[in-house]
Every structure is written in structure tokens, then in C-alpha cells.
Design an enzyme around this catalytic site. Structure first.
Site, mmCIF file in Angstrom:
data_model
loop_
_atom_site.group_PDB
_atom_site.id
_atom_site.type_symbol
_atom_site.label_atom_id
_atom_site.label_comp_id
_atom_site.label_asym_id
_atom_site.label_seq_id
_atom_site.Cartn_x
_atom_site.Cartn_y
_atom_site.Cartn_z
ATOM 1 N N PHE A 50 0.892 -1.262 0.104
ATOM 2 C CA PHE A 50 0.028 -0.164 0.045
ATOM 3 C C PHE A 50 0.943 1.195 -0.144
ATOM 4 O O PHE A 50 1.986 1.125 0.596
ATOM 5 C CB PHE A 50 -0.893 -0.047 1.091
ATOM 6 C CG PHE A 50 -1.951 -1.060 1.120
ATOM 7 C CD1 PHE A 50 -3.224 -0.828 0.655
ATOM 8 C CD2 PHE A 50 -1.937 -2.314 1.565
ATOM 9 C CE1 PHE A 50 -4.184 -2.044 0.531
ATOM 10 C CE2 PHE A 50 -2.436 -3.514 1.388
ATOM 11 C CZ PHE A 50 -3.917 -3.129 0.796
ATOM 12 N N GLU A 51 0.567 2.307 -0.821
ATOM 13 C CA GLU A 51 1.402 3.186 -0.901
ATOM 14 C C GLU A 51 1.954 4.109 0.246
ATOM 15 O O GLU A 51 2.855 4.727 0.144
ATOM 16 C CB GLU A 51 0.800 4.326 -1.941
ATOM 17 C CG GLU A 51 -0.415 4.898 -1.729
ATOM 18 C CD GLU A 51 -1.006 5.636 -2.837
ATOM 19 O OE1 GLU A 51 -0.734 7.095 -2.810
ATOM 20 O OE2 GLU A 51 -1.705 5.090 -3.772
ATOM 21 N N ALA A 52 0.955 4.064 1.243
ATOM 22 C CA ALA A 52 1.486 4.688 2.388
ATOM 23 C C ALA A 52 2.255 3.916 3.255
ATOM 24 O O ALA A 52 3.010 4.519 4.562
ATOM 25 C CB ALA A 52 0.211 5.229 3.309
#
Lengths: 256, 336
Positions: A50-52
Site C-alpha cells: 500500500f502506497e502509504a
């Protein structure tokens, strides 16, 4: 044959494209449901990123944000956006999964604005977020969306996220990584891939009860079928049960 | 390097590292007690016209108390970094606090839908905008934190996002291929909510750090809000757990539940009902006006806001949600 709605069909079909032992960067909503279903069926060792910063969670429930704590629940790492984006840039991410307001024949996506004047948009949308980054750097990008004429357009108001841009070789000329790019589009009518020579979207399999005329009627650009067109395998009873009881028991996505 | 393409978007901040160095040269290095109330931190450190960056990820670990105080004190004409900015963007749009924005992701609240009022604000013509991506904005913080004027990256190439950005595309001197140069972004002030900090501003974050260790180093001023205060002995006992050093920090405000209604990893989940209430209320301008009067202008501080939102009882529910513990009388699988 089990009964299912079109969202359930889309999720079950999308899940099959996520192979075990690969790495996928995932957004919230339907793509996340597909990844969860894949993890609970044929791909237990699918690494979701997930990009975070969430890496390789065993998702207990669907995240509401690509940053929330579910995205690294029992995961391998809770790291940074830098780490996830850099892993994609190094070429270690096999798939990404996106949505978007508009998509064109070359798989370019618009999630920025609707209207002819950028400075005075009819509708302002969120912008790229991580979509442009994911589709620039993952090897294969996939889109999961409802099939209608307003979404599948000939000419977009704004290219937020790169597909094949304006055709063969365009990604490489623009400086994007060679061999990366759009892979599949999964809708409520069909699964589409891209013609190797023209880079244009083409129908690879039609969902049960759907014909090419229906796909063309819901697509604003000219769409052809692949030489080997098949019928989409419907979801199995087991897929549907896991989807309904474990992936989305509150029907947040499949109840839409 | 041969320049191939230049985005038409405006640069809202100065990317020159030497200008930033002049500021950092004078920044306080002494071990000074930086504890202060949120009200004072906003009065002293956030001025009309400043460029503001917010830590967390919109619905995760945002410094809500400071955002409310910015609205309450009526700050105007701020520059704003829209690096996945969701509920934070919503709060500042409700106060019409900013007039220019670097956009990676705004208006949306991810899976929850779009904010009608943020959308109205961005469609009103009151906000100058420049397009970027999430990674692109990260590289801009990263360049600033490294003290260099830009970082090369492979996002935005070939798209309208690049055309409306403030980036330049050049021919790479090593490969001859096009590459985007992301200009350093030095915010005037960053506000970051953390799990633990000492009185000097040494801080710890649990869970995903998103961009916040980098943002703290890129920003000229940093306000920390913290769930709880810990001793400096504790900080020194486990240096590897600390991610922000005190010399980056200007103010430390102790704000328990300070990320509410967003998710504070390992402590409490986002309040989806309250976020839904915001979204529903925003459909009607009049209703939103009354809502903001009640929850922000009508409260003196964050504690009062929390009480209006259900107080400790609600917080305890969100703690159970975060830990996947069923509510009394609820089956275990329903807690998921």
C-alpha cells in the site's frame, strides 16, 4: 450455477489475475476486495503493498484508506511511502490495480477534472494521488471499473495517469520503463487486454450473457475482439462464499 | 542537461537550498522546553500567507487539533501541500484558509467518497493549483530534506499531470532518456501528530511513517502534537525507535486522541460515522456553516470537540475497533 451480482463477478474475475508469489500495489475498494479474495484462495503468498507504507498484510478486513493500520495488519513491514514507491521504481512490483473517472483506448486514465478548460473545470476530481506513480512504475497495471460510455471515452479531458499514451513506443519515448504498461481492464461486461501491435484495448473474454455488440454499445471508442475470444469463467461457489463471508461481510463493496 | 519539457504549473515555494540553509543556520539547537498549548503554537508559528504541510495521510494520524485552531484563528491565504490530503483538506477548505495548493490528492476521502465542500472550494476559482503525484510530492520533500534543489524521478512522464506541474523534464546525462526533476519543497511549517514525544520534540511514530520523518526535515518550522509526553530518559533508552530529532521541532503540544476522527495506528480507529456526518452535512452550504460553528468556531479547544463527538466513551469504542475487539454482546467476527 451460483447467482451473483456484477460487482461480485468483477471482483472474482479480477482476483484470478493476481498470481501467487507476486507483488501488487493495491488501492482501496473493489481492487482491495479482489486482492483479499486472491490471498484467501489461490494466492496465499501474494504480497500486497500500500502506497502509504503497508507491506504484506494478512488483511483482517478491508482498509478504508491505503494508509490505515489494516494495511500492515500482521504484515512484514510498516514502512514509508518512499520505500513503497522506490520498490516500484526498482522494478519489483508486478501489478497495480486502479480505478478512475475516464479511460481511453490506450488505457490512459483521467482522475483530475471534467471539462474543456483546465483553469475552469466543470468538475474537479482528486488528482493523481499515487495512480500516476503506480501505472508509471509497476510492470502490469490493471483497472477495475463499471463499463459505460461516459467512462470508456474516445478523447479524455485530462490524462492523469499513463496507459500506452498515444500508441506503440510512446511510453518508452516519454521515458517510462520499457515493457511496463496497461495489462487488463475488468468490467461488469468483459475482460479486456491490449493489442500487441496497436496498443489499443481489445476484448479477451465476454462475461456470461454478454456479446460484442453490448460491449461496443457501452464504449465510446471503437473496440475489437482479440483473435482468441473466450467466455469468462463465472465465479465458483467457493469464491462467492469467501467473498461474502470473509472479504466483504458488510457488503460495503459488493452491495454497491 | 538538455531541457526537454517544462510544466506550466506555478512553483509556490523557493527550491534553492542555499536560501533554506540561511534559515536552518539560525534555527534553535539548544535543548529548550517546547511544550505549549495548540492555541499558542498556531499564534506563534503559523501566519497568514505561510506554506503549510500536514503529516499523516488524510484519514490517518492527522493533527486535527491544529487544523481546527488554524480555522478558529481565521488564518488566510495559506499555501497548502495536498499530499493525500483528505479530512485535513476538508477542514481547511471549510475555513477557506488556503488560496494555493500543490495537488497530489485532494477533495476525495478515499473509499468514503468525495467532499462536496472541498470540491466547491476548488471549483470556485479561489485556489491556484499545481498538479503533482504522491511520489512526486515525496521526492520534493526528499530533495528539501537532502538539501539539494531537485530529485530526479520517473513519475508524471508523458501525461497532462506533468504538463500542469511545476517540474522540468530533462535528458538524463547518464542514460540519455527523459527524466523528471522534482523541485525541492521547503514548507514554512509542517504539523505532525505522533505517538510519543519529549518536551524538546524528540518523537516516535508507530506503524507506517508515510512521509513524516522526511517532512519534519524538509520544513522550516515543525509543530508536533503528541498522544502522550514521555521522558527524555525514555527517548535515550531506545534511540532506534525515534524518528524525528528535537532540532527540527519548534513546538510540542500534548493532545490525547489528537488524530480523531482519523485513525491513530495501534491506538484508535477512524470514526467513520463522524466522517460520514461531515460528508453528508457538506452537501448543503447552510448546514455546513452551522456544523462548523458548532464543532470548530463554537469550541475553545480540542477537548471540547472530543466531548461533542461522544467523549471518552466513543474513544473507547474506537480503541476496541482498532484492536479488532468485539463490542459487548457482539460476535467476534463482527468486530472485523
Amino acid at each position: 450455477m451460483a447467482a451473483y451480482n456484477s460487482m461480485e463477478l468483477m471482483i472474482c474475475v479480477a482476483a484470478r489475475f493476481l498470481q501467487d508469489g507476486k507483488i501488487a500495489t493495491i488501492g482501496t475498494g473493489a481492487p482491495c476486495a479482489a486482492a483479499m479474495l486472491a490471498q484467501k484462495t489461490h494466492a496465499p503468498n501474494l504480497v500486497m503493498m500500500f502506497e502509504a507504507g503497508g507491506v504484506a498484510p494478512i488483511l483482517p478486513t478491508m482498509p478504508v484508506s491505503v494508509g490505515d493500520s489494516r494495511t500492515y495488519y500482521r504484515g512484514l513491514m510498516a514502512t514509508s511511502m518512499r520505500d513503497v514507491m522506490a520498490t516500484m521504481a526498482r522494478g519489483m512490483v508486478d501489478y497495480c490495480f486502479l480505478g478512475g473517472a475516464q479511460i481511453d483506448a490506450y488505457g490512459n486514465i483521467n482522475s483530475t477534472m471534467i471539462g474543456d478548460d483546465y483553469d475552469d473545470p466543470k468538475v474537479r476530481l482528486p488528482g493523481s494521488g499515487g495512480a500516476n506513480d503506480l501505472a508509471s512504475m509497476a510492470w502490469h497495471s490493471m483497472v477495475l471499473t463499471v463499463h459505460d460510455k461516459r467512462r470508456f471515452v474516445e478523447k479524455m479531458y485530462f490524462v492523469t495517469t499513463p496507459g500506452y499514451l498515444d500508441g506503440p513506443g510512446a511510453r518508452e519515448r516519454a521515458g517510462l520503463p520499457p515493457d511496463s504498461g496497461p495489462y487488463k481492464v475488468i468490467t461488469d461486461l468483459a475482460v479486456m487486454g491490449y493489442n500487441a501491435d496497436t496498443c489499443r484495448m481489445q476484448v479477451e473474454s465476454l462475461h456470461p450473457g454478454v456479446d460484442m455488440e453490448q460491449v461496443q454499445a457501452n464504449t465510446s471508442f471503437e473496440i475489437k475482439s482479440a483473435p482468441q475470444i473466450t467466455q469468462t469463467e463465472p465465479p465458483t461457489a467457493r469464491d462467492l462464499e469467501i467473498l461474502r463471508t470473509e472479504v466483504d461481510p458488510h457488503r460495503y463493496i459488493i452491495g454497491r | 542537461m538538455k531541457e526537454l519539457f517544462e510544466g506550466q504549473g506555478p512553483l509556490f515555494t523557493d527550491p534553492d537550498p542555499d536560501h533554506a540553509r540561511e534559515h536552518f543556520r539560525k534555527k534553535e539547537r539548544g535543548l529548550v522546553n517546547k511544550l505549549m498549548p495548540v492555541k499558542q503554537a498556531v499564534e506563534q508559528l503559523i501566519h497568514d500567507g505561510d506554506y503549510l504541510a500536514v503529516g499523516g495521510f488524510g484519514g490517518v494520524r492527522i493533527p486535527t487539533s491544529v487544523l481546527h485552531e488554524i480555522v478558529r484563528q481565521g488564518r488566510k491565504n495559506l499555501g497548502f501541500s495536498g499530499h493525500t490530503s483528505t479530512h485535513d483538506c476538508q477542514i481547511l477548505a471549510a475555513g477557506e484558509c488556503f488560496d494555493r495548493c500543490d495537488i497530489a490528492y485532494i477533495i476525495g476521502l478515499e473509499a468514503r467518497g468525495l467532499s462536496p465542500n472541498s470540491r466547491r472550494y476548488f471549483e470556485s476559482g479561489k485556489v491556484k493549483v499545481c498538479e503533482w503525484t504522491n511520489a512526486g510530492m515525496y521526492w520534493r520533500y526528499q530533495a528539501a530534506a537532502l538539501g539539494v534543489p531537485f530529485i530526479p524521478g520517473r513519475s508524471m512522464l508523458g501525461t497532462d499531470t506533468n504538463a500542469h506541474s511545476g517540474a522540468k523534464t530533462v535528458e538524463c546525462p547518464y542514460t540519455g532518456k527523459p527524466i523528471v526533476l522534482f523541485p525541492a519543497l521547503y514548507p514554512d511549517v509542517a504539523v505532525i501528530h505522533v505517538h510519543e514525544a519529549d518536551i524538546y520534540g524528540n518523537a516516535r511514530i508507530r506503524g507506517n511513517i508515510i512521509a513524516d520523518h522526511t517532512l519534519a526535515r524538509a520544513s522550516k518550522h515543525v509543530i508536533l502534537t503528541t498522544e502522550r509526553l514521555i521522558s527524555s530518559d525514555e527517548i535515550r533508552r531506545e534511540p532506534a525507535s525515534n524518528c524525528i530529532p528535537y532540532f527540527c521541532v519548534d513546538a510540542v503540544c500534548v493532545v490525547p486522541y489528537g488524530a480523531f476522527p482519523s485513525n491513530m495506528p495501534y491506538l484508535y480507529f477512524s470514526d467513520e460515522d463522524h466522517l460520514r456526518l461531515w460528508l453528508d452535512t457538506e452537501r448543503d452550504v447552510q448546514q455546513l456553516d452551522e456544523f462548523v460553528k458548532k464543532y470548530i468556531y463554537g469550541t475553545n479547544d480540542f477537548e471540547e470537540y472530543l466531548r461533542l463527538c461522544g467523549g471518552l466513551e466513543r474513544m473507547a469504542q474506537l480503541e476496541r475497533q482498532e484492536l479488532l475487539i468485539p463490542e459487548p454482546g457482539q460476535a467476534a467476527e463482527e468486530a472485523l
